[in-house]
Write a protein that holds these residues in place. Structure first.
Motif, PDB file in Angstrom:
ATOM      1  N   ILE A 125     -10.205 -18.917  10.219  1.00  0.00           N
ATOM      2  CA  ILE A 125     -10.485 -17.594  10.802  1.00  0.00           C
ATOM      3  C   ILE A 125      -9.207 -16.770  10.826  1.00  0.00           C
ATOM      4  N   ALA A 126      -8.126 -17.358  11.288  1.00  0.00           N
ATOM      5  CA  ALA A 126      -6.863 -16.624  11.400  1.00  0.00           C
ATOM      6  C   ALA A 126      -6.371 -16.169  10.029  1.00  0.00           C
ATOM      7  N   ARG A 127      -6.371 -17.063   9.051  1.00  0.00           N
ATOM      8  CA  ARG A 127      -5.880 -16.711   7.719  1.00  0.00           C
ATOM      9  C   ARG A 127      -6.791 -15.695   7.026  1.00  0.00           C
ATOM     10  N   LEU A 128      -8.092 -15.902   7.121  1.00  0.00           N
ATOM     11  CA  LEU A 128      -9.023 -14.985   6.462  1.00  0.00           C
ATOM     12  C   LEU A 128      -9.014 -13.609   7.128  1.00  0.00           C
ATOM     13  N   HIS A 129      -8.805 -13.569   8.426  1.00  0.00           N
ATOM     14  CA  HIS A 129      -8.716 -12.279   9.110  1.00  0.00           C
ATOM     15  C   HIS A 129      -7.474 -11.520   8.646  1.00  0.00           C
ATOM     16  N   ALA A 130      -6.352 -12.234   8.540  1.00  0.00           N
ATOM     17  CA  ALA A 130      -5.126 -11.595   8.047  1.00  0.00           C
ATOM     18  C   ALA A 130      -5.324 -11.106   6.609  1.00  0.00           C
ATOM     19  N   LEU A 131      -6.009 -11.901   5.798  1.00  0.00           N
ATOM     20  CA  LEU A 131      -6.296 -11.517   4.418  1.00  0.00           C
ATOM     21  C   LEU A 131      -7.170 -10.267   4.372  1.00  0.00           C
ATOM     22  N   TRP A 132      -8.140 -10.211   5.255  1.00  0.00           N
ATOM     23  CA  TRP A 132      -9.057  -9.065   5.314  1.00  0.00           C
ATOM     24  C   TRP A 132      -8.336  -7.796   5.771  1.00  0.00           C
ATOM     25  N   LEU A 133      -7.457  -7.921   6.758  1.00  0.00           N
ATOM     26  CA  LEU A 133      -6.687  -6.761   7.209  1.00  0.00           C
ATOM     27  C   LEU A 133      -5.835  -6.213   6.061  1.00  0.00           C
ATOM     28  N   ALA A 134      -5.204  -7.121   5.323  1.00  0.00           N
ATOM     29  CA  ALA A 134      -4.395  -6.683   4.177  1.00  0.00           C
ATOM     30  C   ALA A 134      -5.279  -6.028   3.114  1.00  0.00           C
ATOM     31  N   TRP A 135      -6.447  -6.574   2.897  1.00  0.00           N
ATOM     32  CA  TRP A 135      -7.383  -6.008   1.912  1.00  0.00           C
ATOM     33  C   TRP A 135      -7.777  -4.579   2.304  1.00  0.00           C
ATOM     34  N   GLN A 136      -8.045  -4.371   3.599  1.00  0.00           N
ATOM     35  CA  GLN A 136      -8.422  -3.031   4.053  1.00  0.00           C
ATOM     36  C   GLN A 136      -7.318  -2.013   3.775  1.00  0.00           C
ATOM     37  N   GLU A 137      -6.093  -2.417   3.990  1.00  0.00           N
ATOM     38  CA  GLU A 137      -4.974  -1.501   3.778  1.00  0.00           C
ATOM     39  C   GLU A 137      -4.665  -1.313   2.296  1.00  0.00           C
ATOM     40  N   LEU A 138      -4.666  -2.402   1.544  1.00  0.00           N
ATOM     41  CA  LEU A 138      -4.157  -2.356   0.175  1.00  0.00           C
ATOM     42  C   LEU A 138      -5.200  -1.996  -0.880  1.00  0.00           C
ATOM     43  N   THR A 139      -6.435  -1.790  -0.474  1.00  0.00           N
ATOM     44  CA  THR A 139      -7.430  -1.343  -1.452  1.00  0.00           C
ATOM     45  C   THR A 139      -7.776   0.124  -1.249  1.00  0.00           C
ATOM     46  N   ASP A 140      -7.020   0.806  -0.426  1.00  0.00           N
ATOM     47  CA  ASP A 140      -7.224   2.237  -0.184  1.00  0.00           C
ATOM     48  C   ASP A 140      -6.119   3.013  -0.898  1.00  0.00           C
ATOM     49  N   PRO A 141      -6.446   3.678  -2.024  1.00  0.00           N
ATOM     50  CA  PRO A 141      -5.407   4.397  -2.770  1.00  0.00           C
ATOM     51  C   PRO A 141      -4.701   5.469  -1.947  1.00  0.00           C
ATOM     52  N   ALA A 142      -5.360   5.978  -0.915  1.00  0.00           N
ATOM     53  CA  ALA A 142      -4.734   7.017  -0.088  1.00  0.00           C
ATOM     54  C   ALA A 142      -3.526   6.475   0.662  1.00  0.00           C
ATOM     55  N   PRO A 149      -4.088  -3.052  -4.885  1.00  0.00           N
ATOM     56  CA  PRO A 149      -4.895  -4.235  -5.179  1.00  0.00           C
ATOM     57  C   PRO A 149      -4.094  -5.356  -5.856  1.00  0.00           C
ATOM     58  N   SER A 150      -3.184  -4.992  -6.748  1.00  0.00           N
ATOM     59  CA  SER A 150      -2.350  -6.000  -7.388  1.00  0.00           C
ATOM     60  C   SER A 150      -1.481  -6.704  -6.353  1.00  0.00           C
ATOM     61  N   THR A 151      -0.909  -5.928  -5.446  1.00  0.00           N
ATOM     62  CA  THR A 151      -0.092  -6.497  -4.371  1.00  0.00           C
ATOM     63  C   THR A 151      -0.924  -7.414  -3.494  1.00  0.00           C
ATOM     64  N   TRP A 152      -2.163  -6.994  -3.203  1.00  0.00           N
ATOM     65  CA  TRP A 152      -3.044  -7.816  -2.364  1.00  0.00           C
ATOM     66  C   TRP A 152      -3.315  -9.158  -3.041  1.00  0.00           C
ATOM     67  N   HIS A 153      -3.626  -9.145  -4.311  1.00  0.00           N
ATOM     68  CA  HIS A 153      -3.889 -10.402  -5.020  1.00  0.00           C
ATOM     69  C   HIS A 153      -2.653 -11.311  -5.011  1.00  0.00           C
ATOM     70  N   ARG A 154      -1.508 -10.741  -5.374  1.00  0.00           N
ATOM     71  CA  ARG A 154      -0.291 -11.528  -5.516  1.00  0.00           C
ATOM     72  C   ARG A 154       0.248 -12.024  -4.176  1.00  0.00           C
ATOM     73  N   ASP A 155       0.342 -11.110  -3.200  1.00  0.00           N
ATOM     74  CA  ASP A 155       1.030 -11.438  -1.954  1.00  0.00           C
ATOM     75  C   ASP A 155       0.124 -11.982  -0.857  1.00  0.00           C
ATOM     76  N   HIS A 156      -1.171 -11.771  -0.979  1.00  0.00           N
ATOM     77  CA  HIS A 156      -2.067 -12.156   0.113  1.00  0.00           C
ATOM     78  C   HIS A 156      -3.156 -13.142  -0.314  1.00  0.00           C
ATOM     79  N   LEU A 157      -3.964 -12.764  -1.303  1.00  0.00           N
ATOM     80  CA  LEU A 157      -5.083 -13.625  -1.705  1.00  0.00           C
ATOM     81  C   LEU A 157      -4.612 -14.981  -2.222  1.00  0.00           C
ATOM     82  N   ASP A 158      -3.745 -14.973  -3.225  1.00  0.00           N
ATOM     83  CA  ASP A 158      -3.336 -16.238  -3.846  1.00  0.00           C
ATOM     84  C   ASP A 158      -2.686 -17.206  -2.846  1.00  0.00           C
TER      85      ASP A 158
END
Length: 198
Positions: A125-142, A149-158
């Motif tokens: 839960i803790a890790r996936l929540h942190a991953l989700w928070l990063a996804w929300q921030e890093l998939t918004d081009p604004a 998205p590349s940063t999210w994959h490299r630094d968070h998802l993997d």
């Protein structure tokens, strides 16, 4: 040279006009920013300093620090109490089951484990929540441009998937068709994790 020792400079009249044009453009841009941010005003009233003045800058700095205190950043899920925890977990489950599992998880194996009851594992839960928070921030081009998205994959998802799905991760006891839990479900999050109140 003048009598007071300061050299005389001939300033072209056009320079003053350019300066006034620049001030007008800055004021117009400032008003546009305020309008777009929902902070529009009709401009300075009588006795008020124009935008960009020193007194205005001091007030804006004070307002800026007050705004930072009032901003609501998403809290880390383990710091929440019910019902906020339940709401955040429900939203996390929707994202994991709707985006992460179908888009990124292959068939579980000994080298890449997954538990269909991941929400019963506090570490997951803790890790996936942190991953989700990063996804929300890093998939918004604004907010992050086009490289988010590349940063999210490299630094968070993997790294997250390596930790969760590895043989020593929280799903180590969970195999295909079997769910073994050796969970540590603390009733209260340790006080050191809690934000100090007041």
């Amino acid at each position: 040279m003048a009598d007071d020792g300061v050299p005389d400079f001939d300033v072209p009249v056009g320079l003053f006009e350019d300066l006034e044009d620049l001030k007008a453009q800055v004021a117009a841009l400032t008003n546009q920013v305020k309008a777009l941010s929902g902070d529009a005003s009709d401009g300075p009233g009588e006795g008020e300093a124009p935008a960009g003045s020193e007194s205005d800058a001091g007030e804006e700095a004070a307002e800026g620090s007050a705004d930072e205190d009032e901003r609501q950043f998403p809290p880390f899920i383990l710091l929440l109490d019910p019902p906020e925890y339940d709401d955040e977990l429900r939203a996390l489950v929707e994202w994991v089951e709707g985006v992460l599992v179908p888009g990124y998880l292959a068939e579980p194996s000994a080298d890449a484990r997954w538990c269909h009851l991941w929400f019963e594992h506090p570490v997951a839960i803790a890790r996936l929540h942190a991953l989700w928070l990063a996804w929300q921030e890093l998939t918004d081009p604004a907010t992050c441009g086009y490289t988010g998205p590349s940063t999210w994959h490299r630094d968070h998802l993997d790294p997250c998937m390596l930790q969760l799905r590895g043989s020593g991760g929280p799903f180590a006891g969970c195999t295909k068709g079997e769910h073994q839990i050796d969970h540590r479900m603390p009733g209260v999050v340790p006080s050191a994790w809690r934000m100090s109140e007041g």
